[in-house]
Scaffold this motif. Structure first.
Motif, PDB file in Angstrom:
ATOM      1  N   PHE A   1       0.646  -1.364   0.412  1.00 10.06           N
ATOM      2  CA  PHE A   1       0.061  -0.004   0.135  1.00 10.06           C
ATOM      3  C   PHE A   1       0.763   1.234   0.362  1.00 10.06           C
ATOM      4  O   PHE A   1       0.385   2.237  -0.836  1.00 10.06           O
ATOM      5  CB  PHE A   1      -0.797   0.618   0.957  1.00 10.06           C
ATOM      6  CG  PHE A   1      -1.701   1.072   1.593  1.00 10.06           C
ATOM      7  CD1 PHE A   1      -2.726   1.478   0.368  1.00 10.06           C
ATOM      8  CD2 PHE A   1      -1.583   2.383   2.075  1.00 10.06           C
ATOM      9  CE1 PHE A   1      -3.491   2.774   0.453  1.00 10.06           C
ATOM     10  CE2 PHE A   1      -2.363   3.898   2.118  1.00 10.06           C
ATOM     11  CZ  PHE A   1      -3.369   3.677   1.771  1.00 10.06           C
ATOM     12  N   GLU A   2       1.757   1.368   0.078  1.00  7.95           N
ATOM     13  CA  GLU A   2       3.142   2.240   0.673  1.00  7.95           C
ATOM     14  C   GLU A   2       3.479   2.726  -0.886  1.00  7.95           C
ATOM     15  O   GLU A   2       3.477   4.205  -1.066  1.00  7.95           O
ATOM     16  CB  GLU A   2       4.587   1.884   1.177  1.00  7.95           C
ATOM     17  CG  GLU A   2       3.801   2.327   2.706  1.00  7.95           C
ATOM     18  CD  GLU A   2       4.067   3.003   3.544  1.00  7.95           C
ATOM     19  OE1 GLU A   2       4.225   3.834   2.699  1.00  7.95           O
ATOM     20  OE2 GLU A   2       3.024   3.134   4.291  1.00  7.95           O
TER      21      GLU A   2
ATOM     22  N   TYR B   1      -0.511   4.456  -2.557  1.00  7.12           N
ATOM     23  CA  TYR B   1      -0.369   5.657  -1.965  1.00  7.12           C
ATOM     24  C   TYR B   1       0.382   6.432  -2.105  1.00  7.12           C
ATOM     25  O   TYR B   1      -0.260   7.821  -2.680  1.00  7.12           O
ATOM     26  CB  TYR B   1       0.614   5.565  -0.265  1.00  7.12           C
ATOM     27  CG  TYR B   1       0.490   6.607   0.244  1.00  7.12           C
ATOM     28  CD1 TYR B   1      -1.281   7.520   0.990  1.00  7.12           C
ATOM     29  CD2 TYR B   1       1.004   7.568   0.498  1.00  7.12           C
ATOM     30  CE1 TYR B   1      -1.424   8.868   1.090  1.00  7.12           C
ATOM     31  CE2 TYR B   1       0.676   8.946   1.461  1.00  7.12           C
ATOM     32  CZ  TYR B   1      -0.194   9.688   1.240  1.00  7.12           C
ATOM     33  OH  TYR B   1      -0.327  10.364   2.214  1.00  7.12           O
ATOM     34  N   THR B   2       1.790   6.312  -2.290  1.00  8.78           N
ATOM     35  CA  THR B   2       2.685   7.176  -4.015  1.00  8.78           C
ATOM     36  C   THR B   2       2.228   7.656  -4.889  1.00  8.78           C
ATOM     37  O   THR B   2       2.047   8.932  -5.496  1.00  8.78           O
ATOM     38  CB  THR B   2       3.870   6.805  -3.679  1.00  8.78           C
ATOM     39  OG1 THR B   2       4.548   6.649  -2.149  1.00  8.78           O
ATOM     40  CG2 THR B   2       4.896   7.988  -4.371  1.00  8.78           C
TER      41      THR B   2
ATOM     42  N   VAL C   1      -2.804   7.492  -4.567  1.00  7.07           N
ATOM     43  CA  VAL C   1      -3.259   8.215  -3.419  1.00  7.07           C
ATOM     44  C   VAL C   1      -3.042   9.738  -3.207  1.00  7.07           C
ATOM     45  O   VAL C   1      -4.646  10.809  -3.033  1.00  7.07           O
ATOM     46  CB  VAL C   1      -3.454   7.110  -2.141  1.00  7.07           C
ATOM     47  CG1 VAL C   1      -4.348   7.889  -0.613  1.00  7.07           C
ATOM     48  CG2 VAL C   1      -4.030   5.926  -2.020  1.00  7.07           C
ATOM     49  N   LEU C   2      -1.959   9.907  -2.495  1.00  3.29           N
ATOM     50  CA  LEU C   2      -1.061  11.073  -2.346  1.00  3.29           C
ATOM     51  C   LEU C   2      -1.846  12.254  -3.510  1.00  3.29           C
ATOM     52  O   LEU C   2      -2.253  13.382  -2.970  1.00  3.29           O
ATOM     53  CB  LEU C   2      -0.236  10.990  -2.384  1.00  3.29           C
ATOM     54  CG  LEU C   2       0.640  12.256  -1.669  1.00  3.29           C
ATOM     55  CD1 LEU C   2       0.574  13.376  -0.570  1.00  3.29           C
ATOM     56  CD2 LEU C   2       2.559  12.388  -1.999  1.00  3.29           C
TER      57      LEU C   2
ATOM     58  N   LEU D   1      -9.653   4.919  -2.405  1.00  3.56           N
ATOM     59  CA  LEU D   1      -8.328   4.334  -1.814  1.00  3.56           C
ATOM     60  C   LEU D   1      -8.884   2.710  -1.929  1.00  3.56           C
ATOM     61  O   LEU D   1      -7.864   1.581  -1.227  1.00  3.56           O
ATOM     62  CB  LEU D   1      -9.286   4.923  -0.311  1.00  3.56           C
ATOM     63  CG  LEU D   1      -8.612   4.099   1.258  1.00  3.56           C
ATOM     64  CD1 LEU D   1      -7.016   4.453   0.593  1.00  3.56           C
ATOM     65  CD2 LEU D   1      -9.022   4.857   2.147  1.00  3.56           C
TER      66      LEU D   1
ATOM     67  N   CYS E   1     -11.465   9.914   6.685  1.00  2.00           N
ATOM     68  CA  CYS E   1     -10.276  10.269   6.368  1.00  2.00           C
ATOM     69  C   CYS E   1      -9.989  11.847   6.328  1.00  2.00           C
ATOM     70  O   CYS E   1      -9.202  12.186   5.953  1.00  2.00           O
ATOM     71  CB  CYS E   1      -9.784   9.480   5.194  1.00  2.00           C
ATOM     72  SG  CYS E   1     -10.143   8.355   4.768  1.00  2.00           S
TER      73      CYS E   1
ATOM     74  N   LYS F   1      -1.288  11.060   6.886  1.00  2.00           N
ATOM     75  CA  LYS F   1      -1.001   9.427   6.273  1.00  2.00           C
ATOM     76  C   LYS F   1      -1.581   8.807   7.209  1.00  2.00           C
ATOM     77  O   LYS F   1      -2.032   7.710   6.923  1.00  2.00           O
ATOM     78  CB  LYS F   1       0.225   9.643   5.974  1.00  2.00           C
ATOM     79  CG  LYS F   1       0.614   8.377   5.081  1.00  2.00           C
ATOM     80  CD  LYS F   1       1.850   8.123   4.344  1.00  2.00           C
ATOM     81  CE  LYS F   1       2.598   6.827   4.883  1.00  2.00           C
ATOM     82  NZ  LYS F   1       3.600   6.217   3.773  1.00  2.00           N
TER      83      LYS F   1
ATOM     84  N   ILE G   1      -4.815   8.224   6.435  1.00  2.00           N
ATOM     85  CA  ILE G   1      -5.530   7.242   5.407  1.00  2.00           C
ATOM     86  C   ILE G   1      -5.136   5.923   5.780  1.00  2.00           C
ATOM     87  O   ILE G   1      -5.642   4.990   5.449  1.00  2.00           O
ATOM     88  CB  ILE G   1      -4.445   7.949   4.616  1.00  2.00           C
ATOM     89  CG1 ILE G   1      -4.682   9.456   4.242  1.00  2.00           C
ATOM     90  CG2 ILE G   1      -4.589   6.480   3.347  1.00  2.00           C
ATOM     91  CD1 ILE G   1      -6.371   9.427   3.675  1.00  2.00           C
ATOM     92  N   GLU G   2      -3.971   5.572   6.554  1.00  2.00           N
ATOM     93  CA  GLU G   2      -3.296   4.327   7.160  1.00  2.00           C
ATOM     94  C   GLU G   2      -4.395   3.806   8.104  1.00  2.00           C
ATOM     95  O   GLU G   2      -4.447   2.349   7.402  1.00  2.00           O
ATOM     96  CB  GLU G   2      -1.907   4.040   7.524  1.00  2.00           C
ATOM     97  CG  GLU G   2      -1.245   4.810   7.011  1.00  2.00           C
ATOM     98  CD  GLU G   2       0.069   4.628   7.718  1.00  2.00           C
ATOM     99  OE1 GLU G   2       0.254   5.265   8.782  1.00  2.00           O
ATOM    100  OE2 GLU G   2       1.789   4.956   7.137  1.00  2.00           O
TER     101      GLU G   2
ATOM    102  N   PHE H   1      -7.442   2.611   5.964  1.00  2.00           N
ATOM    103  CA  PHE H   1      -6.539   1.370   4.778  1.00  2.00           C
ATOM    104  C   PHE H   1      -7.049  -0.026   5.941  1.00  2.00           C
ATOM    105  O   PHE H   1      -6.873  -0.725   5.061  1.00  2.00           O
ATOM    106  CB  PHE H   1      -5.529   1.739   4.335  1.00  2.00           C
ATOM    107  CG  PHE H   1      -4.645   0.490   4.543  1.00  2.00           C
ATOM    108  CD1 PHE H   1      -4.768  -0.793   2.810  1.00  2.00           C
ATOM    109  CD2 PHE H   1      -3.609  -0.603   5.269  1.00  2.00           C
ATOM    110  CE1 PHE H   1      -3.862  -1.086   2.572  1.00  2.00           C
ATOM    111  CE2 PHE H   1      -3.098  -1.233   5.368  1.00  2.00           C
ATOM    112  CZ  PHE H   1      -2.846  -2.476   3.645  1.00  2.00           C
TER     113      PHE H   1
END
Length: 316
Positions: free
Chosen positions: A14-15, A18-19, A22-23, A101, A278, A288, A291-292, A295
């Motif tokens: 997911f990291e 996310y980049t 999501v970001l 997401l 969120c 973040k 968001i986490e 998730f």
């Protein structure tokens, strides 16, 4: 969660997501939030000035008795107008962010306050009695090739209040949670429900057309009670392996119940927690941690399919 290897592996994946996905969406939403917040502040300033002028006018004209009435009316209108940007942002941010997401887990559409079939709820037999039901966030799509629907809900009962010879109806909250629906790879002949064990109250529990099913698992019997239209099918469905899976699911969601009917399993997770939150109008969405958290909430919901092995045809 730190010792959950599967969760940690998903979080690492997911990291990257996310980049990449999501970001950029968060940055777009943040720009809109700043614009709406600016509109809100301008309206608040103008409204405060307007209310001040109204009070000054009636004070200087000697009409002091009119101030409370005028102030209440204009105040309500002002508050309503000021809240429009805030409510608009709340809904727009969810409709923009939550599908992205959920996209980490599969192909999903997001809907805000989508209605639930009350016929299905009634037939499932695992929802408390209610007079009204409202919904919040809803996700619908496929996970591991299985059609899935997730809906937040709140139940209400009507109560009659008598005062000064008048009667009014008041709604009060009686329950809330998540409804998780998954389409199975087979059609069930009858209905089987799995509910929380209620101790001696089990003797008072009755469901139309359903009979209690006894299973040879002391641990499972302490946690759940099973009722079914078809004893043979219930035992075929609730194998020793499936019982183990259900006990695992209960560790993540203590108030979880199941209803198997037609080609569907409807899972009710009772909780008072408001999930998937969120964003906040007065705080940056570029947070973040929130968001986490969302998730994690989605991960453990979708993980029900993995936990129960609903994506494996040999289980059902």
């Amino acid at each position: 969660m730190s010792d959950n290897l599967e969760y940690n592996a998903a979080k690492q994946q997911f990291e990257v997501y996310y980049t990449q996905k999501v970001l950029p969406k968060l940055q777009q939403i943040e720009q809109k939030r700043k614009k709406m917040l600016c509109v809100f502040m301008i309206m608040a300033t103008l409204s405060a000035g307007w209310l001040g002028c109204v009070v000054w006018h009636f004070t200087s004209s000697g009409r002091m008795t009119d101030i409370p009435v005028i102030f209440n009316i204009t105040g309500c209108i002002t508050v309503l107008l000021m809240c429009l940007p805030m409510f608009g942002y709340y809904r727009q941010s969810k409709e923009s962010l939550l599908p992205v997401l959920a996209g980490f887990f599969g192909k999903f559409k997001y809907a805000y306050q989508k209605k639930i079939s009350e016929e299905t709820l009634s037939y499932s037999k695992i929802i408390k009695a209610y007079d009204a039901i409202s919904t919040d966030d809803c996700f619908e799509g496929t996970y591991e090739d299985i059609p899935v629907k997730i809906t937040e809900y709140t139940l209400y009962q009507k109560k009659y209040q008598h005062s000064n010879g008048q009667t009014r109806i008041v709604k009060y909250k009686t329950g809330s949670g998540i409804l998780f629906s998954a389409q199975m790879n087979k059609k069930f002949k009858g209905q089987t429900i799995v509910i929380k064990d209620r101790g001696w109250l089990n003797k008072l529990t009755h469901f139309k057309n359903l009979q209690r099913v006894g299973l040879e698992s002391p641990e499972f019997e302490k946690a759940y009670e099973v009722y079914s239209e078809d004893q043979i099918e219930a035992r075929y469905l609730l194998t020793a392996v499936m019982l183990e899976y259900m006990l695992r699911a209960k560790k993540n969601y203590p108030a979880i119940t199941f209803s198997f009917f037609n080609n569907e399993v409807l899972i009710n997770i009772e909780t008072n927690k408001n999930l998937f939150e969120c964003s906040s109008f007065f705080r940056t969405i570029l947070n973040k941690k929130r968001i986490e958290q969302s998730f994690s909430e989605l991960y453990y919901l979708f993980n029900i399919i993995n936990t129960l092995r609903l994506n494996q045809k040999q289980v059902l």
